[in-house]
Write a protein that holds these residues in place. Structure first.
Motif, PDB file in Angstrom:
ATOM      1  N   MET A 167      -3.201 -13.310   6.958  1.00  0.00           N
ATOM      2  CA  MET A 167      -1.748 -13.268   6.795  1.00  0.00           C
ATOM      3  C   MET A 167      -1.306 -13.765   5.421  1.00  0.00           C
ATOM      4  O   MET A 167      -0.394 -13.207   4.804  1.00  0.00           O
ATOM      5  N   ARG A 168      -1.962 -14.807   4.924  1.00  0.00           N
ATOM      6  CA  ARG A 168      -1.582 -15.350   3.627  1.00  0.00           C
ATOM      7  C   ARG A 168      -1.832 -14.332   2.520  1.00  0.00           C
ATOM      8  O   ARG A 168      -0.992 -14.149   1.624  1.00  0.00           O
ATOM      9  N   GLN A 169      -2.967 -13.634   2.594  1.00  0.00           N
ATOM     10  CA  GLN A 169      -3.284 -12.620   1.583  1.00  0.00           C
ATOM     11  C   GLN A 169      -2.364 -11.406   1.709  1.00  0.00           C
ATOM     12  O   GLN A 169      -1.946 -10.829   0.700  1.00  0.00           O
ATOM     13  N   GLN A 170      -2.027 -11.020   2.927  1.00  0.00           N
ATOM     14  CA  GLN A 170      -1.105  -9.901   3.132  1.00  0.00           C
ATOM     15  C   GLN A 170       0.246 -10.206   2.479  1.00  0.00           C
ATOM     16  O   GLN A 170       0.818  -9.352   1.779  1.00  0.00           O
ATOM     17  N   LYS A 171       0.710 -11.412   2.722  1.00  0.00           N
ATOM     18  CA  LYS A 171       1.994 -11.820   2.146  1.00  0.00           C
ATOM     19  C   LYS A 171       1.930 -11.814   0.623  1.00  0.00           C
ATOM     20  O   LYS A 171       2.835 -11.316  -0.057  1.00  0.00           O
ATOM     21  N   LEU A 172       0.843 -12.319   0.069  1.00  0.00           N
ATOM     22  CA  LEU A 172       0.714 -12.432  -1.378  1.00  0.00           C
ATOM     23  C   LEU A 172       0.637 -11.057  -2.036  1.00  0.00           C
ATOM     24  O   LEU A 172       1.237 -10.844  -3.102  1.00  0.00           O
ATOM     25  N   VAL A 173      -0.078 -10.122  -1.418  1.00  0.00           N
ATOM     26  CA  VAL A 173      -0.190  -8.770  -1.978  1.00  0.00           C
ATOM     27  C   VAL A 173       1.189  -8.142  -2.119  1.00  0.00           C
ATOM     28  O   VAL A 173       1.551  -7.612  -3.176  1.00  0.00           O
ATOM     29  N   VAL A 174       1.987  -8.186  -1.050  1.00  0.00           N
ATOM     30  CA  VAL A 174       3.320  -7.585  -1.087  1.00  0.00           C
ATOM     31  C   VAL A 174       4.226  -8.341  -2.053  1.00  0.00           C
ATOM     32  O   VAL A 174       4.998  -7.737  -2.810  1.00  0.00           O
ATOM     33  N   GLN A 175       4.122  -9.647  -2.046  1.00  0.00           N
ATOM     34  CA  GLN A 175       4.941 -10.453  -2.963  1.00  0.00           C
ATOM     35  C   GLN A 175       4.670 -10.071  -4.417  1.00  0.00           C
ATOM     36  O   GLN A 175       5.607  -9.876  -5.207  1.00  0.00           O
ATOM     37  N   LEU A 176       3.406  -9.932  -4.774  1.00  0.00           N
ATOM     38  CA  LEU A 176       3.045  -9.595  -6.152  1.00  0.00           C
ATOM     39  C   LEU A 176       3.468  -8.178  -6.503  1.00  0.00           C
ATOM     40  O   LEU A 176       3.885  -7.896  -7.637  1.00  0.00           O
ATOM     41  N   MET A 177       3.380  -7.254  -5.543  1.00  0.00           N
ATOM     42  CA  MET A 177       3.807  -5.878  -5.805  1.00  0.00           C
ATOM     43  C   MET A 177       5.312  -5.810  -6.045  1.00  0.00           C
ATOM     44  O   MET A 177       5.783  -4.982  -6.821  1.00  0.00           O
ATOM     45  N   ILE A 178       6.068  -6.672  -5.370  1.00  0.00           N
ATOM     46  CA  ILE A 178       7.520  -6.716  -5.591  1.00  0.00           C
ATOM     47  C   ILE A 178       7.835  -7.318  -6.952  1.00  0.00           C
ATOM     48  O   ILE A 178       8.592  -6.763  -7.745  1.00  0.00           O
ATOM     49  N   GLU A 179       7.220  -8.464  -7.222  1.00  0.00           N
ATOM     50  CA  GLU A 179       7.517  -9.183  -8.465  1.00  0.00           C
ATOM     51  C   GLU A 179       7.085  -8.408  -9.717  1.00  0.00           C
ATOM     52  O   GLU A 179       7.741  -8.498 -10.758  1.00  0.00           O
ATOM     53  N   HIS A 180       6.001  -7.653  -9.616  1.00  0.00           N
ATOM     54  CA  HIS A 180       5.465  -6.928 -10.780  1.00  0.00           C
ATOM     55  C   HIS A 180       5.493  -5.422 -10.541  1.00  0.00           C
ATOM     56  O   HIS A 180       4.656  -4.698 -11.057  1.00  0.00           O
ATOM     57  N   GLU A 181       6.484  -4.978  -9.804  1.00  0.00           N
ATOM     58  CA  GLU A 181       6.601  -3.553  -9.462  1.00  0.00           C
ATOM     59  C   GLU A 181       6.658  -2.673 -10.694  1.00  0.00           C
ATOM     60  O   GLU A 181       6.055  -1.591 -10.758  1.00  0.00           O
ATOM     61  N   ASP A 182       7.372  -3.121 -11.730  1.00  0.00           N
ATOM     62  CA  ASP A 182       7.543  -2.280 -12.921  1.00  0.00           C
ATOM     63  C   ASP A 182       6.246  -2.088 -13.700  1.00  0.00           C
ATOM     64  O   ASP A 182       6.084  -1.105 -14.413  1.00  0.00           O
ATOM     65  N   VAL A 183       5.311  -3.011 -13.541  1.00  0.00           N
ATOM     66  CA  VAL A 183       4.024  -2.905 -14.245  1.00  0.00           C
ATOM     67  C   VAL A 183       2.961  -2.265 -13.342  1.00  0.00           C
ATOM     68  O   VAL A 183       2.233  -1.373 -13.770  1.00  0.00           O
ATOM     69  N   LEU A 184       2.883  -2.693 -12.088  1.00  0.00           N
ATOM     70  CA  LEU A 184       1.844  -2.214 -11.182  1.00  0.00           C
ATOM     71  C   LEU A 184       2.012  -0.729 -10.868  1.00  0.00           C
ATOM     72  O   LEU A 184       1.021  -0.018 -10.644  1.00  0.00           O
ATOM     73  N   PHE A 185       3.246  -0.256 -10.830  1.00  0.00           N
ATOM     74  CA  PHE A 185       3.495   1.148 -10.492  1.00  0.00           C
ATOM     75  C   PHE A 185       3.894   1.938 -11.741  1.00  0.00           C
ATOM     76  O   PHE A 185       4.564   2.952 -11.614  1.00  0.00           O
TER      77      PHE A 185
END
Length: 456
Positions: free
Chosen positions: A438-456
């Protein structure tokens, strides 16, 4: 067909010859037992002869092509053998029953049907073995140019969609990312659109029984047998031999008439059936939420009434893109947000697919922040195109949600807690694994939101 006339008639003559062979196949001839067998299972008839030696069964069947009987094994009492006469020899098969009769993977209502199908198959494979071996060497499927036609059409449609100006709903703040240049360069070079233009989908083949003569749409040859003569794609209706199904390209074009629902439908199937880049339920719900719910306290965390969410689900399944999810129909925006989360939870293959689940979990465990984002980015590039595009669109939306955090109280971390288990599900439904991840699931989504402009 675009085949030359002479080739067409040549193929057609072969089709008729295989069909004729089926008509010529020996007919089943049941050899009945002259006495009543007390040990006879209730699902067998007078063709059951009890525990007789193989040699005696051979004598009873001798000289009669297509003759058959059932005997109980002397070596393994309680097991049964189908003895069948074909090609001047007796063939013995282990016979099973589980509500239907079967020797291999085909299941039959009666032993008579099983024997009929076996005789047809044996006869055709004996008389036309060389031809059958060559059936797939020059398939009619390739002559039609179907694969290239579909691919060109898809690339053109997606390229046109990407060339349109992107509509930004909310002003986004400019920020400097701490990500090092390799990831930034890849993002700037736009490596991913080429991948997104190949919305390939494998066919969803299932064994099918065809009524009347039927021909394979891959090799154009007759599909012989009494039942389960081939397979049919339940999404597009393509009918092919089982052996041909392994050669058909991943170019399934789902037919809307075969797609019975929106929720619980494979994401790529739904996208291709509706000819869109993303599922329309995602676009419609996000559009409605951004129109009237961005300042709603606890957005995505507060649950709407479950019966109303279920009503939205049923409405999408029934009406598709014509469904009304406006404020006049559902005043509580949490109902729409709940319906969107339900859509993602109900996907048979999650947005972050089962195959890539461990890739993202391991990426989240990397201690170095820069390497962790690099690993997540590499995982994103491996997603199926429809999954990638849906996730990209959702993360851009969630990023905009965080811009109203002072009103909705939903930070990237809070949204990660909500959407982590929704977008990622372990392949094995193990409660302990899910709890540990659960902790890793939360972190993955959190990072994708915070760095959406770079990751995507």
């Amino acid at each position: 067909f675009s085949l030359r006339t002479d080739k067409f008639y040549q193929c057609f003559s072969f089709l008729l010859s295989v069909y004729q062979l089926q008509q010529e196949a020996p007919r089943p001839k049941r050899v009945t037992c002259p006495q009543e067998m007390e040990t006879r299972p209730k699902y067998y008839g007078r063709e059951f002869h009890g525990m007789i030696p193989r040699e005696y069964a051979d004598q009873l069947l001798a000289g009669v092509e297509g003759a058959y009987l059932i005997r109980e094994s002397q070596r393994q009492p309680g097991t049964h053998t189908l003895a069948l006469r074909f090609g001047d020899q007796t063939l013995n098969y282990r016979l099973f029953y589980d509500g239907k009769h079967f020797v291999g993977e085909k299941r039959f209502e009666s032993v008579h049907d099983l024997v009929t199908d076996a005789l047809i198959t044996l006869y055709i494979e004996t008389k036309a073995a060389e031809y059958i071996a060559k059936m797939t060497t020059n398939p009619i499927y390739e002559h039609l140019g179907y694969t290239s036609l579909i691919k060109d059409k898809m690339v053109h449609r997606l390229s046109r969609a990407r060339s349109e100006p992107r509509r930004v709903t909310f002003q986004r703040e400019e920020r400097v990312s701490f990500i090092s240049s390799p990831l930034l360069r890849r993002s700037a070079l736009k490596d991913t659109p080429e991948k997104q233009c190949s919305y390939e989908k494998i066919h969803n083949f299932k064994v099918h029984t065809f009524r009347g003569p039927h021909w394979c749409e891959y090799c154009a040859n007759f599909m012989w047998g009494l039942i389960a003569q081939g397979v049919r794609c339940s999404d597009c209706g393509l009918n092919v031999h089982k052996q041909c199904s392994k050669l058909v390209p991943s170019d399934c074009q789902p037919d809307l008439r075969r797609i019975k629902k929106v929720f619980s439908c494979d994401l790529t199937t739904l996208v291709k059936a509706h000819n869109t880049m993303r599922p329309m339920v995602v676009d419609m719900c996000i559009r409605e939420i951004e129109l009237r719910g961005m300042k709603s306290e606890g957005l995505y965390r507060v649950s709407g009434f479950s019966e109303h969410i279920e009503d939205v689900r049923l409405s999408f399944d029934r009406d598709g893109e014509k469904v009304d999810i406006s404020a006049s129909a559902y005043a509580d925006i949490n109902i729409i947000a709940g319906a969107l989360k339900l859509y993602f939870r109900d996907l048979p293959i999650p947005v972050i697919t089962f195959d890539l689940y461990s890739t993202f979990i391991q990426a989240a465990k990397i201690p170095n922040a820069e390497c962790r984002l690099e690993a997540i980015h590499e995982g994103l590039l491996q997603l199926p195109p429809a999954h990638y595009e849906t996730l990209r669109y959702l993360m851009a939306h969630l990023r905009r949600v965080t811009m109203f955090e002072k009103y909705n109280l939903m930070s990237a971390e809070n949204l990660g807690i909500v959407f982590g288990p929704t977008l990622m599900q372990a392949p094995e439904q193990n409660a302990l694994t899910t709890l540990n991840d659960m902790r890793q699931q939360k972190l993955v989504v959190q990072l994708m939101i915070e760095h959406e402009d770079v990751l995507f």
